[in-house]
Design a protein around this motif. Structure first.
Motif, PDB file in Angstrom:
ATOM      1  N   GLU A  26      -4.755  -2.286  -9.919  1.00 12.72           N
ATOM      2  CA  GLU A  26      -3.797  -2.571 -11.387  1.00 12.72           C
ATOM      3  C   GLU A  26      -2.735  -3.144 -10.964  1.00 12.72           C
ATOM      4  O   GLU A  26      -2.436  -2.920  -9.587  1.00 12.72           O
ATOM      5  N   PRO A  27      -1.522  -3.238 -11.856  1.00 14.80           N
ATOM      6  CA  PRO A  27      -0.511  -4.323 -11.768  1.00 14.80           C
ATOM      7  C   PRO A  27       0.602  -3.353 -11.217  1.00 14.80           C
ATOM      8  O   PRO A  27       0.040  -2.388 -11.923  1.00 14.80           O
ATOM      9  N   ARG A  61      -2.461  -1.986   1.350  1.00 15.81           N
ATOM     10  CA  ARG A  61      -2.864  -2.762   2.383  1.00 15.81           C
ATOM     11  C   ARG A  61      -1.878  -3.027   3.167  1.00 15.81           C
ATOM     12  O   ARG A  61      -1.477  -2.727   4.609  1.00 15.81           O
ATOM     13  N   TRP A  62      -0.585  -3.181   2.501  1.00 12.77           N
ATOM     14  CA  TRP A  62       0.424  -2.561   3.327  1.00 12.77           C
ATOM     15  C   TRP A  62       0.813  -1.369   3.926  1.00 12.77           C
ATOM     16  O   TRP A  62       1.177  -1.809   5.010  1.00 12.77           O
ATOM     17  N   ALA A  63       0.688  -0.463   3.394  1.00 19.56           N
ATOM     18  CA  ALA A  63       0.906   1.116   3.900  1.00 19.56           C
ATOM     19  C   ALA A  63      -0.026   2.482   4.716  1.00 19.56           C
ATOM     20  O   ALA A  63      -0.305   3.469   5.013  1.00 19.56           O
ATOM     21  N   HIS A  64      -1.539   1.298   5.029  1.00 22.46           N
ATOM     22  CA  HIS A  64      -2.277   1.842   5.095  1.00 22.46           C
ATOM     23  C   HIS A  64      -3.349   1.707   5.911  1.00 22.46           C
ATOM     24  O   HIS A  64      -4.922   1.545   6.285  1.00 22.46           O
ATOM     25  N   SER A  65      -3.223   0.153   6.122  1.00 28.18           N
ATOM     26  CA  SER A  65      -3.904  -0.532   7.135  1.00 28.18           C
ATOM     27  C   SER A  65      -3.895  -0.542   8.707  1.00 28.18           C
ATOM     28  O   SER A  65      -4.998  -1.100   9.263  1.00 28.18           O
ATOM     29  N   ASP A  66      -3.165   0.949   8.862  1.00 22.98           N
ATOM     30  CA  ASP A  66      -2.990   0.581  10.698  1.00 22.98           C
ATOM     31  C   ASP A  66      -3.545   1.797  10.843  1.00 22.98           C
ATOM     32  O   ASP A  66      -3.203   2.980  10.371  1.00 22.98           O
ATOM     33  N   LEU A  67      -5.421   1.619  10.940  1.00 22.94           N
ATOM     34  CA  LEU A  67      -5.891   2.903  11.097  1.00 22.94           C
ATOM     35  C   LEU A  67      -6.035   3.375  12.340  1.00 22.94           C
ATOM     36  O   LEU A  67      -6.533   4.650  12.290  1.00 22.94           O
ATOM     37  N   LEU A  68      -4.835   3.419  13.344  1.00 17.34           N
ATOM     38  CA  LEU A  68      -4.306   3.957  14.622  1.00 17.34           C
ATOM     39  C   LEU A  68      -3.501   5.034  14.053  1.00 17.34           C
ATOM     40  O   LEU A  68      -4.011   5.795  15.216  1.00 17.34           O
ATOM     41  N   THR A  69      -3.275   4.584  13.221  1.00 16.37           N
ATOM     42  CA  THR A  69      -2.079   6.655  13.409  1.00 16.37           C
ATOM     43  C   THR A  69      -2.665   7.889  13.031  1.00 16.37           C
ATOM     44  O   THR A  69      -3.671   7.616  12.675  1.00 16.37           O
ATOM     45  N   LEU A 109      -2.108  -2.997  -6.452  1.00 15.41           N
ATOM     46  CA  LEU A 109      -1.585  -1.395  -6.338  1.00 15.41           C
ATOM     47  C   LEU A 109      -3.266  -1.730  -4.990  1.00 15.41           C
ATOM     48  O   LEU A 109      -2.766  -1.136  -3.991  1.00 15.41           O
ATOM     49  N   ALA A 110      -3.896  -2.540  -4.749  1.00 17.53           N
ATOM     50  CA  ALA A 110      -4.577  -2.926  -3.488  1.00 17.53           C
ATOM     51  C   ALA A 110      -3.549  -3.593  -2.512  1.00 17.53           C
ATOM     52  O   ALA A 110      -3.923  -3.576  -1.291  1.00 17.53           O
ATOM     53  N   ASP A 111      -2.462  -4.335  -2.823  1.00 12.86           N
ATOM     54  CA  ASP A 111      -2.021  -4.426  -2.126  1.00 12.86           C
ATOM     55  C   ASP A 111      -0.738  -3.241  -1.581  1.00 12.86           C
ATOM     56  O   ASP A 111      -0.608  -3.766  -0.422  1.00 12.86           O
ATOM     57  N   PHE A 112      -0.179  -2.807  -1.878  1.00 16.81           N
ATOM     58  CA  PHE A 112       0.054  -1.709  -1.785  1.00 16.81           C
ATOM     59  C   PHE A 112      -0.444  -0.691  -0.512  1.00 16.81           C
ATOM     60  O   PHE A 112      -0.054  -0.752   0.350  1.00 16.81           O
TER      61      PHE A 112
END
Length: 83
Positions: free
Chosen positions: A18-19, A36-44, A31-34
């Motif tokens: 989705e754009p 990736r930006w917001a939820h890539s840190d799986l260590l939190t 939306l995938a860019d968001f």
């Protein structure tokens, strides 16, 4: 138990394609860019907990649909049991 007057809103599943648009309608990202930006840190703590919940949902075969944050239950099996 208290009865609710309105059913819970079920968010639609998104693909990530989705754009995201600016005020003129031009695409600035997807939306995938968001995600990736917001939820890539799986260590939190928060992301790690959500990932663990997803892994359990996959193991139980109930990972379709979407996750509802702050729902009454994390997961419900196909048989209706609440793990």
């Amino acid at each position: 138990m208290r009865e609710f007057l309105y059913p819970a809103v079920q968010p639609p599943a998104r693909s990530g394609a989705e754009p995201l648009r600016d005020s003129r309608g031009g695409e600035v990202a997807r939306l995938a860019d968001f995600w990736r930006w917001a939820h890539s840190d799986l260590l939190t703590n928060t992301e790690r907990g959500i990932l663990a919940e997803y892994i359990v949902a996959c193991a139980l075969g109930v990972h379709g649909g979407t996750r509802i944050a702050w729902d009454r239950y994390d997961l419900v099996t196909k048989e209706g049991f609440l793990p």
